[in-house]
Design a protein around this motif. Structure first.
Motif, PDB file in Angstrom:
ATOM      1  N   UNK A  87      36.886  34.302  49.661  1.00  0.00           N
ATOM      2  CA  UNK A  87      36.615  35.623  50.224  1.00  0.00           C
ATOM      3  C   UNK A  87      37.100  36.730  49.301  1.00  0.00           C
ATOM      4  N   UNK A 105      57.458  37.482  43.897  1.00  0.00           N
ATOM      5  CA  UNK A 105      57.663  38.572  44.846  1.00  0.00           C
ATOM      6  C   UNK A 105      56.725  39.732  44.554  1.00  0.00           C
ATOM      7  N   UNK A 106      56.527  40.040  43.250  1.00  0.00           N
ATOM      8  CA  UNK A 106      55.644  41.143  42.884  1.00  0.00           C
ATOM      9  C   UNK A 106      54.211  40.868  43.338  1.00  0.00           C
ATOM     10  N   UNK A 107      53.737  39.672  43.048  1.00  0.00           N
ATOM     11  CA  UNK A 107      52.358  39.333  43.397  1.00  0.00           C
ATOM     12  C   UNK A 107      52.151  39.393  44.898  1.00  0.00           C
ATOM     13  N   UNK A 108      53.171  38.943  45.655  1.00  0.00           N
ATOM     14  CA  UNK A 108      53.003  38.910  47.098  1.00  0.00           C
ATOM     15  C   UNK A 108      53.185  40.274  47.737  1.00  0.00           C
ATOM     16  N   UNK A 109      53.738  41.243  46.974  1.00  0.00           N
ATOM     17  CA  UNK A 109      54.017  42.534  47.576  1.00  0.00           C
ATOM     18  C   UNK A 109      52.980  43.583  47.215  1.00  0.00           C
ATOM     19  N   UNK A 110      52.045  43.239  46.333  1.00  0.00           N
ATOM     20  CA  UNK A 110      51.040  44.232  45.948  1.00  0.00           C
ATOM     21  C   UNK A 110      49.636  43.699  46.237  1.00  0.00           C
ATOM     22  N   UNK A 111      48.691  44.611  46.497  1.00  0.00           N
ATOM     23  CA  UNK A 111      47.339  44.150  46.823  1.00  0.00           C
ATOM     24  C   UNK A 111      46.675  43.502  45.611  1.00  0.00           C
ATOM     25  N   UNK A 124      43.736  43.965  44.705  1.00  0.00           N
ATOM     26  CA  UNK A 124      42.942  44.985  44.032  1.00  0.00           C
ATOM     27  C   UNK A 124      43.777  45.683  42.951  1.00  0.00           C
ATOM     28  N   UNK A 125      45.017  46.009  43.300  1.00  0.00           N
ATOM     29  CA  UNK A 125      45.916  46.637  42.332  1.00  0.00           C
ATOM     30  C   UNK A 125      46.142  45.726  41.132  1.00  0.00           C
ATOM     31  N   UNK A 173      51.180  32.080  45.318  1.00  0.00           N
ATOM     32  CA  UNK A 173      51.179  31.464  46.644  1.00  0.00           C
ATOM     33  C   UNK A 173      51.233  29.951  46.541  1.00  0.00           C
TER      34      UNK A 173
END
Lengths: 225, 220, 279
Positions: free
Chosen positions: A157, A59-65, A67-68, A101
């Motif tokens: 990309x 959830x953390x990985x999917x909720x933050x950019x 880049x962050x 993912x």
């Protein structure tokens, strides 16, 4: 418009940098595939702490950019003693990002195999491991492959983001050449063309795989035109 | 102790301003993407080969090139040939164009999911194909793609972090500026992550809610 | 599709008072789906006020023929004329070109179609389904359109369902709304494409009743149907089609009781065998 000799001077450097992009992408992808598998398995475990930790991670990985996440790995880890060079930091950031993912992809792949398959396998006396190995996993592959290819394209990309921590890849080289020659338009368009050449064939392949996945096994095994 | 608190308030204040800008850029880019996506999907499903080709080229090109590259072409590239855009408009253009290409696929799927009989019925009462799209197909397609649109919005929110690379004063840019000034990167970047969490988690909850409702009945 | 042919393929309108110009004139209609030829040369006239039923086995091309009349399906060859105007195409010099979207839409507005699967607009209320055409296509003032639509709802017996959504209605009710929706455009011709085939048997009657009333009021109709008794009751003419051609046509009495062609007889035998019906 830059002269042809100028473009000729740029091209070799861009090609090398594109190689750096590919190297970054491949390493990250492999990390993502493997780590994703581990996370998916850990999430399915009966160990509550383990599976919830994985859930929180995803959830953390999917909720933050991304880049962050890259900044956290490159700039923040040193303060707990882990100082990573740019390339490594980028591989880890990208890899762990896509691992989340991929874990979800694996999960939906397994869940996408109809329950009846499992029941039929049990009815003929297969153990859980045998069911997984001979019946569920092979069928889940068909569901998993198209998203995995799409992830590869996105990952390719996203390697561009690593330029912002000066990892050796295409955008960084384009930036350097821009500060040297002061011609951002042709340089970034060239960079775009390089990305296109790398990503477009992958997207064609992804679409072909999606079409095959939809049409079923008969289409896959028939003689292709 | 109060010095620590003062510093934290400073961080929170600067990051909060950045968050507002992030929200603005996200919302603005979302609108641009929607407009471009609908138009492009209409072209993609039209009977004119030219329109279909234009849409196809647009989608393929903008989906095969990284957003960062597109942003740099718009901000630095156009700037060097006389079209100087400010960071925010450049970001809106970049994310909008990129998002439109992605939404084309979403809308095409939605349009394709609508039974052909709906279009035929609309044509049979004297609507042109464009009217049929506008009054009958798109309203229904929109309901179908609503969950995907929310997911797209969440992705957009995260992508706007790249606007920091063209000096747009959003969340990531402000965080970097703070780090440059105070050198306290761990605290600031962790706060940065928390801010993004605070913005995206509610959107995710909304997305899940919508997904559940749309699978229950198509008039949810 | 834009066939290059001599303009003489379109017969001049027959203007003698003894035989008024037909409302629908079809000449040389062919329709191919790739290698498959579904319509193999159809010539057909329908007079104003006439009720024509088309019967035949599945695959005979009945629905394809119907859909060519309002150009929902495009002919591969041949021409359709309604009220003297070529449908879907126009003469440009000495050959035919496709009609633009707007003109075609206007032509379709004068022809009503009722579909087998109703195709009501699920995101609109029943009343809105009916008044959408008049408001957006005919540009009638909303208040007047609403009044007229309500009147049509009453006519088909569903005035109390005006604010309901299609999914809340039974199949028979939905089809009646679909008929009202088509009538709202004040068409000169109504096309029914197996209007009751998708209905549960007990709901068929209510829809047939509406169609019968419409027939009694003088509406020109072409119906593709499997309801043989209904076809016999309301038709002026019955057409039997098979394999893309008109095999036989005539008054219902002739077709149903003294068919001339063996194929007609065979079809009727197969269909009527399942119904204990004395001939």
């Amino acid at each position: 418009m830059p002269s042809w000799s100028l473009i000729a001077a740029w091209l070799p450097q861009l090609v090398v940098a594109a190689g750096g992009t590919l190297k970054l992408a491949v390493f990250s992808y492999v990390l993502g595939v493997v780590a994703g598998l581990l996370i998916a398995v850990a999430e399915m475990s009966e160990h509550r702490l383990l599976s919830s930790t994985c859930r929180v991670y995803i959830e953390f990985v999917r909720a933050t950019p991304i880049l962050t996440q890259l900044f956290l790995i490159y700039f923040v880890l040193p303060s707990v003693g882990i100082a990573l060079p740019e390339f490594t930091a980028a591989v880890i950031a990208l890899g762990l990002h896509y691992a989340a993912y991929m874990a979800e992809t694996y999960r939906s792949g397994i869940a996408g195999v109809p329950r009846g398959q499992r029941e039929a396998a049990q009815a003929i006396g297969m153990t859980r491991t045998e069911t997984l190995r001979y019946i569920v996993l092979p069928q889940s592959v068909r569901i998993i492959v198209p998203p995995m290819v799409n992830s590869a394209i996105s990952l390719l990309k996203d390697t561009s983001v690593a330029s912002l921590i000066a990892a050796p890849e295409l955008m960084l080289r384009a930036n350097d050449l821009t500060s040297e020659y002061y011609m951002p338009m042709p340089l970034y368009i060239l960079a775009g063309i390089f990305y296109f050449v790398m990503a477009y064939p992958l997207s064609l392949w992804a679409r072909r795989l999606e079409r095959l996945a939809r049409r079923g096994y008969g289409a896959v095994h028939s003689v292709s035109r | 102790m109060s010095a620590w608190w003062a510093q934290l308030s400073l961080f929170l204040g600067v990051l909060f301003n950045g968050a507002i800008m992030t929200a603005i850029v996200t919302a603005g880019s979302f609108i641009v993407s929607m407009v471009l996506g609908v138009v492009s999907a209409a072209c993609a499903t039209s009977r004119s080969p030219l329109l279909r080709a234009i849409s196809s080229v647009y989608v393929e090109v903008f989906r095969a090139v990284p957003i960062l590259t597109q942003l740099f072409i718009i901000y630095f590239g156009l700037g060097s040939i006389g079209i100087k855009l400010n960071p925010i408009p450049a970001a809106l253009a970049g994310f909008g164009l990129n998002g439109g290409a992605n939404l084309t696929e979403v809308f095409r799927g939605g349009i394709g999911a609508i039974d052909r009989g709906q279009t035929e019925a609309a044509l049979s009462i004297g609507m042109t194909p464009l009217m049929a799209l506008r009054y009958i197909v798109l309203p229904q397609a929109f309901r179908i793609v609503l969950p995907s649109l929310t997911n797209f919005a969440i992705g957009l929110l995260k992508d706007t972090s790249l606007a920091s690379a063209v000096a747009a004063p959003e969340l990531s840019f402000n965080a970097n500026a703070l780090v440059d000034r105070t050198f306290r990167s761990p605290e600031i970047y962790i706060l940065l992550a928390l801010f993004y969490l605070a913005m995206s988690l509610p959107l995710s909850a909304l997305a899940r809610n919508l997904e559940r409702r749309s699978s229950r009945g198509h008039r949810a | 599709m834009a066939a290059t042919g001599a303009p003489s393929l379109i017969p001049p309108p027959d203007s003698s008072p003894a035989s008024p110009a037909p409302l629908v004139r079809i000449r040389g209609l062919h329709k191919r789906f790739g290698p498959l030829e579904v319509l193999r040369g159809i010539d057909l006239d329908v007079q104003g006020g006439e009720k024509v039923s088309i019967i035949g086995p599945s695959g005979s091309g009945k629905t394809t023929l119907l859909r060519c009349i309002n150009y929902i399906g495009r002919p591969s060859e041949g021409h359709v004329t309604v009220s003297g105007s070529l449908i879907g195409e126009k003469l440009a010099g000495d050959h035919f070109v496709a009609l633009d979207d707007r003109s075609l839409a206007r032509q379709r507005a004068g022809i009503g179609m009722v579909f087998q699967r109703f195709n009501l607009f699920p995101h609109l209320t029943v009343l809105r389904n009916i008044e959408l055409g008049p408001v957006k296509v005919l540009k009638i003032a909303p208040a007047e359109a609403r009044e007229r639509s309500f009147g049509l709802l009453q006519k088909v017996g569903l005035a109390d369902k005006a604010a309901a959504y299609p999914e809340m209605l039974s199949g028979g009710q939905q089809q009646r709304v679909a008929i009202a929706r088509a009538l709202a455009m004040q068409p000169k011709l109504m096309l029914f494409d197996e209007a009751t085939s998708a209905l549960d048997p007990e709901l068929v009657g209510e829809v047939l009743a509406v169609i019968a009333q419409l027939a009694a009021e003088g509406m020109t109709m072409v119906l593709v149907t499997h309801e043989m008794q209904f076809a016999e009751d309301i038709s002026d003419r019955v057409i039997f089609m098979d394999h893309g051609k008109i095999v036989e046509q005539g008054p219902p009495d002739q077709i149903f009781h003294t068919p001339v062609h063996e194929r007609t007889r065979a079809f009727l035998r197969a269909v009527l065998d399942r119904r204990a019906k004395p001939l």
